[in-house]
Design an enzyme around this catalytic site. Structure first.
Site, PDB file in Angstrom:
ATOM      1  N   ASP A  84      -3.327  -0.031   6.383  1.00 63.72           N
ATOM      2  CA  ASP A  84      -4.115  -0.474   5.231  1.00 63.72           C
ATOM      3  C   ASP A  84      -3.610  -1.801   4.679  1.00 63.72           C
ATOM      4  O   ASP A  84      -4.390  -2.628   4.202  1.00 63.72           O
ATOM      5  CB  ASP A  84      -4.101   0.594   4.136  1.00 63.72           C
ATOM      6  CG  ASP A  84      -4.954   1.808   4.491  1.00 63.72           C
ATOM      7  OD1 ASP A  84      -5.435   1.872   5.641  1.00 63.72           O
ATOM      8  OD2 ASP A  84      -5.123   2.688   3.636  1.00 63.72           O
ATOM      9  N   ASP A 129       0.857  -1.179   0.000  1.00 63.88           N
ATOM     10  CA  ASP A 129       0.000   0.000   0.000  1.00 63.88           C
ATOM     11  C   ASP A 129       0.895   1.231   0.000  1.00 63.88           C
ATOM     12  O   ASP A 129       1.996   1.204   0.561  1.00 63.88           O
ATOM     13  CB  ASP A 129      -0.914   0.025   1.223  1.00 63.88           C
ATOM     14  CG  ASP A 129      -1.944   1.142   1.139  1.00 63.88           C
ATOM     15  OD1 ASP A 129      -2.984   0.936   0.484  1.00 63.88           O
ATOM     16  OD2 ASP A 129      -1.705   2.230   1.712  1.00 63.88           O
ATOM     17  N   GLU A 169       0.779   5.761   0.187  1.00 65.05           N
ATOM     18  CA  GLU A 169       0.083   7.037   0.323  1.00 65.05           C
ATOM     19  C   GLU A 169       0.835   8.059  -0.518  1.00 65.05           C
ATOM     20  O   GLU A 169       2.051   7.932  -0.723  1.00 65.05           O
ATOM     21  CB  GLU A 169       0.004   7.470   1.781  1.00 65.05           C
ATOM     22  CG  GLU A 169      -0.727   6.493   2.688  1.00 65.05           C
ATOM     23  CD  GLU A 169      -2.144   6.170   2.263  1.00 65.05           C
ATOM     24  OE1 GLU A 169      -2.787   7.058   1.652  1.00 65.05           O
ATOM     25  OE2 GLU A 169      -2.623   5.052   2.540  1.00 65.05           O
ATOM     26  N   HIS A 175      -6.143   4.970   5.768  1.00 64.81           N
ATOM     27  CA  HIS A 175      -5.338   5.758   4.829  1.00 64.81           C
ATOM     28  C   HIS A 175      -3.934   6.002   5.353  1.00 64.81           C
ATOM     29  O   HIS A 175      -3.311   7.030   5.054  1.00 64.81           O
ATOM     30  CB  HIS A 175      -6.019   7.067   4.458  1.00 64.81           C
ATOM     31  CG  HIS A 175      -7.101   6.903   3.433  1.00 64.81           C
ATOM     32  ND1 HIS A 175      -6.868   6.415   2.169  1.00 64.81           N
ATOM     33  CD2 HIS A 175      -8.435   7.138   3.492  1.00 64.81           C
ATOM     34  CE1 HIS A 175      -7.993   6.371   1.505  1.00 64.81           C
ATOM     35  NE2 HIS A 175      -8.966   6.801   2.290  1.00 64.81           N
TER      36      HIS A 175
END
Length: 247
Positions: free
Chosen positions: A218, A73, A75, A213
């Site tokens: 996540d 994951d 961001e 998030h």
């Protein structure tokens, strides 16, 4: 509470999601679900069209409990790979449902993080101050991924940013086999949920971890979802890697 900007560990540390919860990055942020929006704008979740279904004949017959999955994951500062940059990455390796390796790091994007993004993720300019540059993060991320089967929720979003960063740093793209939990959820539980956002699925299926998030939290929620979807998929004769990749 102080948190390291970069972590590479042999196993997942107990209490990680508790620490993030104390920072206030709760699941309500996931209601805004930019990953699902990204998929709806024509960025195919399967990602096969971009060459990320590598030759896997050597491992195709492997039973799923012997396969190493690497859940990832990221961001970012926005929604467009290239103009926007990574602010956090996480990858956790799982074999037989058990974690066997972790890499997690904040990333200095080299640009201002927009306020809207900071409100969504809790990641702002102050948090990434002193974090490593992406040129330092990428080799460690790639090493953690290794030859594992990549997993993500709308993984096309994550891979598009990772690939853009690899290209910018003159590094080879990743061509591992890919499993998208968004695709699996749409196949297996779509009629049971109002949507297939990760937060919705985590609550509806009562997964152990809730997304927020933040990359590592996540990843843990996505791993829970992967294992839940594999369990359901066995009812459709999905027992080997080739079954899962073609499901």
């Amino acid at each position: 509470m102080n948190h390291p900007t970069s972590t590479i560990l042999p196993v997942v540390l107990a209490g990680t999601d508790v620490e993030y919860a104390e920072q206030g990055h709760r699941a309500e942020y996931a209601e805004h679900g930019h990953r699902a929006e990204y998929a709806e704008h024509g960025h195919r979740a399967e990602y096969a069209e971009h060459g990320h279904r590598a030759e896997y004949a050597e491992h195709a017959e492997e039973l799923l409990h012997r396969v190493t999955f690497v859940v990832i994951d990221v961001e970012t500062t926005g929604w467009e790979p290239g103009p926007d940059a990574l602010t956090e990455v996480a990858a956790v390796r799982f074999t037989g449902g058990e974690p066997c390796g972790v890499y997690h790091s904040l990333v200095d994007p080299g640009v201002h993080i927009p306020e809207l993004v900071s409100e969504l993720t809790g990641i702002d300019d102050d948090l990434v101050y002193g974090a490593p540059d992406i040129s330092v993060v990428l080799p460690r991320l790639v090493e953690t991924i290794g030859d594992g089967v990549l997993v993500g929720h709308n993984i096309g979003f994550d891979l598009s940013f990772i690939d853009a960063a690899l290209t910018k740093n003159a590094l080879d793209s990743i061509h591992n086999p890919v499993v998208d939990t968004l695709h699996l959820a749409r196949r297996l539980v779509r009629d049971d949920v109002i949507d297939c956002k990760l937060a919705t699925l985590a609550r509806r299926l009562r997964l152990e971890h809730l997304p927020s998030h933040r990359a590592l939290e996540d990843v843990l929620a996505t791993a829970d979802l992967l294992h839940a979807m594999i369990e359901r998929a066995t009812g459709y004769g999905v027992f080997r890697l080739r079954d899962l990749l073609s499901f």
